[in-house]
Design an enzyme around this catalytic site. Structure first.
Site, mmCIF file in Angstrom:
data_model
loop_
_atom_site.group_PDB
_atom_site.id
_atom_site.type_symbol
_atom_site.label_atom_id
_atom_site.label_comp_id
_atom_site.label_asym_id
_atom_site.label_seq_id
_atom_site.Cartn_x
_atom_site.Cartn_y
_atom_site.Cartn_z
ATOM 1 N N PRO A 106 -1.017 -7.013 0.594
ATOM 2 C CA PRO A 106 -0.052 -8.059 0.253
ATOM 3 C C PRO A 106 0.905 -7.697 -0.885
ATOM 4 C CG PRO A 106 -2.268 -8.672 -0.454
ATOM 5 C CD PRO A 106 -2.402 -7.474 0.438
ATOM 6 N N ASN A 107 2.132 -8.111 -0.693
ATOM 7 C CA ASN A 107 3.225 -7.987 -1.665
ATOM 8 C C ASN A 107 3.775 -6.570 -1.808
ATOM 9 O OD1 ASN A 107 3.167 -10.827 -2.476
ATOM 10 N ND2 ASN A 107 1.179 -10.316 -3.351
ATOM 11 N N ASN A 124 -4.261 0.714 -0.028
ATOM 12 C CA ASN A 124 -3.961 -0.110 -1.207
ATOM 13 C C ASN A 124 -4.102 -1.573 -0.788
ATOM 14 O OD1 ASN A 124 -2.973 -1.539 -3.361
ATOM 15 N ND2 ASN A 124 -1.210 -0.206 -3.708
ATOM 16 N N ARG A 156 9.774 -5.775 -6.696
ATOM 17 C CA ARG A 156 8.649 -6.517 -7.271
ATOM 18 C C ARG A 156 8.231 -5.894 -8.604
ATOM 19 N NH1 ARG A 156 2.388 -5.712 -5.434
ATOM 20 N NH2 ARG A 156 1.590 -7.366 -6.756
ATOM 21 N N HIS A 196 -4.068 2.616 -5.867
ATOM 22 C CA HIS A 196 -3.231 1.657 -6.596
ATOM 23 C C HIS A 196 -2.111 2.386 -7.306
ATOM 24 C CE1 HIS A 196 -6.132 -1.474 -5.862
ATOM 25 N NE2 HIS A 196 -7.078 -0.625 -6.238
ATOM 26 N N ARG A 200 -5.254 -3.301 -17.109
ATOM 27 C CA ARG A 200 -4.429 -4.509 -17.009
ATOM 28 C C ARG A 200 -5.323 -5.737 -17.227
ATOM 29 N NH1 ARG A 200 -1.068 -4.255 -11.696
ATOM 30 N NH2 ARG A 200 -0.030 -6.027 -12.714
ATOM 31 N N GLU A 206 -9.435 4.237 -1.974
ATOM 32 C CA GLU A 206 -8.742 3.072 -2.536
ATOM 33 C C GLU A 206 -7.592 3.576 -3.419
ATOM 34 O OE1 GLU A 206 -11.345 0.493 -4.842
ATOM 35 O OE2 GLU A 206 -9.604 -0.259 -5.935
ATOM 36 N N TYR A 235 5.436 -1.576 -11.135
ATOM 37 C CA TYR A 235 5.246 -0.847 -9.873
ATOM 38 C C TYR A 235 6.346 0.164 -9.551
ATOM 39 C CZ TYR A 235 1.698 -4.444 -9.269
ATOM 40 O OH TYR A 235 0.614 -5.260 -9.451
ATOM 41 N N ALA A 265 -3.951 -7.313 -4.235
ATOM 42 C CA ALA A 265 -4.853 -8.224 -4.945
ATOM 43 C C ALA A 265 -6.164 -8.473 -4.192
ATOM 44 C CB ALA A 265 -4.145 -9.543 -5.218
HETATM 45 C C1 DQA Z 1 -2.007 -2.980 -6.943
HETATM 46 C C2 DQA Z 1 -2.820 -3.593 -8.095
HETATM 47 C C3 DQA Z 1 -3.320 -4.976 -7.734
HETATM 48 O O1 DQA Z 1 -4.050 -5.537 -8.798
HETATM 49 C C4 DQA Z 1 -2.144 -5.874 -7.420
HETATM 50 O O2 DQA Z 1 -2.603 -7.144 -7.014
HETATM 51 C C5 DQA Z 1 -1.227 -5.298 -6.404
HETATM 52 C C6 DQA Z 1 -0.872 -3.890 -6.521
HETATM 53 C C7 DQA Z 1 -1.404 -1.629 -7.338
HETATM 54 O O3 DQA Z 1 -1.006 -0.890 -6.427
HETATM 55 O O4 DQA Z 1 -1.292 -1.313 -8.522
HETATM 56 O O5 DQA Z 1 -0.720 -5.991 -5.529
HETATM 57 O O6 DQA Z 1 -2.873 -2.776 -5.846
#
Ligand code: DQA
Length: 145
Positions: A9-10, A73, A17, A99, A106, A97, A22, A76
């Protein structure tokens, strides 16, 4: 070797964003750089993104026989989705995993990953480089290194 590059998501809004967290690279640019990197290592990328937990599970299931490795990735969902954790555990495809940001430095809630225990590794805090390192990890694993 086939690698599923899966973003949650996102992450479709990368580039606009929270660029201070990011970066300014879009998801399309990130996928294209990761695909070129994988190609050099003899790996083929299939990139998918969804904002929905169920869709991500469906994508994982659908690729369980195609993928030799997954760079995931989960956004959240990382921090609380037992359903995604079970999906990764169910398909038995080595998963890293990934990120962009350093989730260990954070907010408190980002320090927990319910996905990590079912993954073979974790790369974070390096932006695009986190993805490239995850691809490298999967290639090395596949070649028995
Ligand atoms: C993320 C880190 C997560 O905590 C966050 O909710 C994201 C992006 C990252 O790539 O740093 O959506 O996965």
């Amino acid at each position: 070797m086939n690698i599923l590059l899966l973003n949650g998501p996102n992450l479709n809004l990368l580039g606009e964003r929270e660029p201070s967290v990011y970066g300014t690279m879009t998801l399309a640019q990130l996928v294209s750089r990761a695909t070129a990197h994988a190609k050099k290592k003899g790996a083929k990328i299939r990139a998918r993104q969804s904002n929905s937990e169920g869709k991500l599970i469906d994508i994982l299931h659908a690729h369980r026989r195609w993928a030799d490795g997954i760079a995931f990735n989960p956004g959240a969902y990382t921090h609380y989705s037992y359903a995604l954790r079970d999906a990764v555990a169910s398909i038995q495809v080595p998963t890293i995993e990934v990120h962009l940001s350093d989730v260990t430095q954070r907010e408190e809630f980002r320090r927990i990953s319910v996905i990590e225990p079912v993954c073979v590794g974790r790369r974070y805090g390096k932006g695009l480089q986190s993805y490239l390192e995850a691809i490298d990890d999967l290639v090395v694993r596949q070649s028995g290194g």
